[in-house]
Scaffold this motif. Sequence first.
Motif, PDB file in Angstrom:
ATOM      1  N   GLY A 271       0.779  -1.221   0.000  1.00  0.00           N
ATOM      2  CA  GLY A 271       0.000   0.000   0.000  1.00  0.00           C
ATOM      3  C   GLY A 271       0.815   1.278   0.000  1.00  0.00           C
ATOM      4  N   LYS A 272       2.133   1.177  -0.035  1.00  0.00           N
ATOM      5  CA  LYS A 272       3.004   2.348  -0.028  1.00  0.00           C
ATOM      6  C   LYS A 272       3.384   2.729  -1.459  1.00  0.00           C
TER       7      LYS A 272
ATOM      8  N   ASP B 127       5.387   7.785  -0.030  1.00  0.00           N
ATOM      9  CA  ASP B 127       5.720   7.342   1.322  1.00  0.00           C
ATOM     10  C   ASP B 127       7.220   7.245   1.547  1.00  0.00           C
ATOM     11  N   ALA B 128       7.974   7.043   0.485  1.00  0.00           N
ATOM     12  CA  ALA B 128       9.430   6.898   0.626  1.00  0.00           C
ATOM     13  C   ALA B 128      10.095   7.254  -0.693  1.00  0.00           C
ATOM     14  N   VAL B 129      11.335   7.704  -0.595  1.00  0.00           N
ATOM     15  CA  VAL B 129      12.163   7.930  -1.781  1.00  0.00           C
ATOM     16  C   VAL B 129      13.508   7.262  -1.538  1.00  0.00           C
ATOM     17  N   VAL B 130      13.963   6.511  -2.523  1.00  0.00           N
ATOM     18  CA  VAL B 130      15.261   5.836  -2.446  1.00  0.00           C
ATOM     19  C   VAL B 130      16.155   6.437  -3.522  1.00  0.00           C
ATOM     20  N   HIS B 131      17.260   7.027  -3.100  1.00  0.00           N
ATOM     21  CA  HIS B 131      18.158   7.754  -3.997  1.00  0.00           C
ATOM     22  C   HIS B 131      19.290   6.847  -4.480  1.00  0.00           C
TER      23      HIS B 131
ATOM     24  N   GLU C 155       2.960  14.595   4.155  1.00  0.00           N
ATOM     25  CA  GLU C 155       1.629  13.997   4.251  1.00  0.00           C
ATOM     26  C   GLU C 155       1.723  12.549   4.708  1.00  0.00           C
ATOM     27  N   ALA C 156       2.728  11.844   4.204  1.00  0.00           N
ATOM     28  CA  ALA C 156       2.946  10.460   4.648  1.00  0.00           C
ATOM     29  C   ALA C 156       3.283  10.425   6.128  1.00  0.00           C
ATOM     30  N   GLY C 157       4.040  11.420   6.589  1.00  0.00           N
ATOM     31  CA  GLY C 157       4.344  11.503   8.009  1.00  0.00           C
ATOM     32  C   GLY C 157       3.087  11.616   8.849  1.00  0.00           C
ATOM     33  N   GLY C 158       2.119  12.368   8.342  1.00  0.00           N
ATOM     34  CA  GLY C 158       0.856  12.486   9.046  1.00  0.00           C
ATOM     35  C   GLY C 158       0.073  11.190   9.086  1.00  0.00           C
ATOM     36  N   ARG C 159       0.342  10.303   8.128  1.00  0.00           N
ATOM     37  CA  ARG C 159      -0.330   8.999   8.103  1.00  0.00           C
ATOM     38  C   ARG C 159       0.422   7.958   8.922  1.00  0.00           C
ATOM     39  N   GLY C 160       1.577   8.313   9.448  1.00  0.00           N
ATOM     40  CA  GLY C 160       2.327   7.349  10.235  1.00  0.00           C
ATOM     41  C   GLY C 160       3.812   7.363  10.003  1.00  0.00           C
ATOM     42  N   GLY C 161       4.269   7.933   8.876  1.00  0.00           N
ATOM     43  CA  GLY C 161       5.713   8.034   8.685  1.00  0.00           C
ATOM     44  C   GLY C 161       6.147   8.012   7.235  1.00  0.00           C
ATOM     45  N   GLY C 162       7.111   8.869   6.900  1.00  0.00           N
ATOM     46  CA  GLY C 162       7.748   8.858   5.590  1.00  0.00           C
ATOM     47  C   GLY C 162       9.211   8.489   5.743  1.00  0.00           C
ATOM     48  N   SER C 163       9.854   8.171   4.621  1.00  0.00           N
ATOM     49  CA  SER C 163      11.237   7.710   4.697  1.00  0.00           C
ATOM     50  C   SER C 163      12.042   8.203   3.504  1.00  0.00           C
TER      51      SER C 163
ATOM     52  N   LEU D  99      13.703  16.947   9.562  1.00  0.00           N
ATOM     53  CA  LEU D  99      12.476  16.305   9.088  1.00  0.00           C
ATOM     54  C   LEU D  99      11.843  15.387  10.122  1.00  0.00           C
ATOM     55  N   GLY D 100      12.593  15.080  11.181  1.00  0.00           N
ATOM     56  CA  GLY D 100      12.062  14.199  12.209  1.00  0.00           C
ATOM     57  C   GLY D 100      10.727  14.645  12.795  1.00  0.00           C
ATOM     58  N   PRO D 101      10.532  15.946  13.074  1.00  0.00           N
ATOM     59  CA  PRO D 101       9.243  16.371  13.615  1.00  0.00           C
ATOM     60  C   PRO D 101       8.058  16.086  12.697  1.00  0.00           C
ATOM     61  N   HIS D 102       8.340  15.879  11.409  1.00  0.00           N
ATOM     62  CA  HIS D 102       7.279  15.519  10.447  1.00  0.00           C
ATOM     63  C   HIS D 102       7.126  14.003  10.311  1.00  0.00           C
ATOM     64  N   ARG D 103       7.806  13.257  11.188  1.00  0.00           N
ATOM     65  CA  ARG D 103       7.809  11.793  11.137  1.00  0.00           C
ATOM     66  C   ARG D 103       8.400  11.271   9.819  1.00  0.00           C
ATOM     67  N   ILE D 104       9.389  11.986   9.340  1.00  0.00           N
ATOM     68  CA  ILE D 104      10.131  11.538   8.157  1.00  0.00           C
ATOM     69  C   ILE D 104      11.507  11.082   8.618  1.00  0.00           C
ATOM     70  N   ARG D 105      11.831   9.832   8.338  1.00  0.00           N
ATOM     71  CA  ARG D 105      13.115   9.248   8.724  1.00  0.00           C
ATOM     72  C   ARG D 105      14.107   9.378   7.573  1.00  0.00           C
ATOM     73  N   VAL D 106      15.371   9.569   7.900  1.00  0.00           N
ATOM     74  CA  VAL D 106      16.413   9.724   6.880  1.00  0.00           C
ATOM     75  C   VAL D 106      17.583   8.816   7.259  1.00  0.00           C
ATOM     76  N   ASN D 107      17.898   7.854   6.392  1.00  0.00           N
ATOM     77  CA  ASN D 107      18.957   6.878   6.669  1.00  0.00           C
ATOM     78  C   ASN D 107      19.772   6.613   5.411  1.00  0.00           C
TER      79      ASN D 107
END
Length: 264
Positions: free
Chosen positions: A5-6, A84-88, A131-139, A178-186
């Motif tokens: 679903g992502k 929901d996520a972006v992979v570079h 927006e994904a962060g608002g649904r539970g988390g972006g990455s 971006l952490g406050p928006h529930r977006i993780r960066v790794n």
Amino acid sequence: MLLRGKTVVVSGVGAGLGHQVAAACVREGANVALGARTEANLAKCAAEIDPDGDRTAHRVTDIADEAQCEALAALACERFGGIDAVVHVAALDTLMGGLEDADFGEWERVLDINLLGTLRMTRACLPALKEAGGRGGGSVVMIGTQSSVAAPSQVRQAAYAASKGALVSTMYSLARELGPHRIRVNTVQPGWMWGPMVEGYVRWAAESEGVEEDAVRGRLEEKMALPEMATDGDVADTAVFFASGRARGITGQCLLVNAGEIMR
């Protein structure tokens, strides 16, 4: 399915790691927007990983061009309703050499693509990721390199290593921002990984030295804790993990995928 679903945006989809990342995302249930500079590579990848065309969309994208980054992000949102996520994966890794023979104009081009291009693509996806962060988390998942922390003796790619090292430094700042928006960066940091590029290097080295390809591969693997090097697919699976909810508590981290060649 880790990504059911992502929607995931993948840049740099070619014959190697980008293809494997896109394939792994589809396999794990995601819709995928594919970007690369070559239309033929995009069409071939999409046809192979999603024959019906229901779960993929693609657009020619040069991450050196901000408008093209925005167009790829818009395609993902229009076709699949968000990101929901972006992979570079997109990167310039063909410039060889060190300091003494450096053409700093070429170094600037490497930095523009590998560092600033990654940031252009991230910023283009940012409204949807929030927006994904608002649904539970972006990455945001960056592909780094082991050579930014341990220069290999076999090849010299100082500009590439520097650009990826700068990307890791930027990752820490983005994780805070971006952490406050529930977006993780790794960041995933591959070492030698068996796939088209390393296969090509092994063939070239074997021909140059007049030895068997197995001898060259064995020389690379002898320093690894595991008995064989990681593959493009192994790196892709790690990127999928970071993109998924299984990594919801992880941000600002680098993970070496290198069969234990170096450990830290």
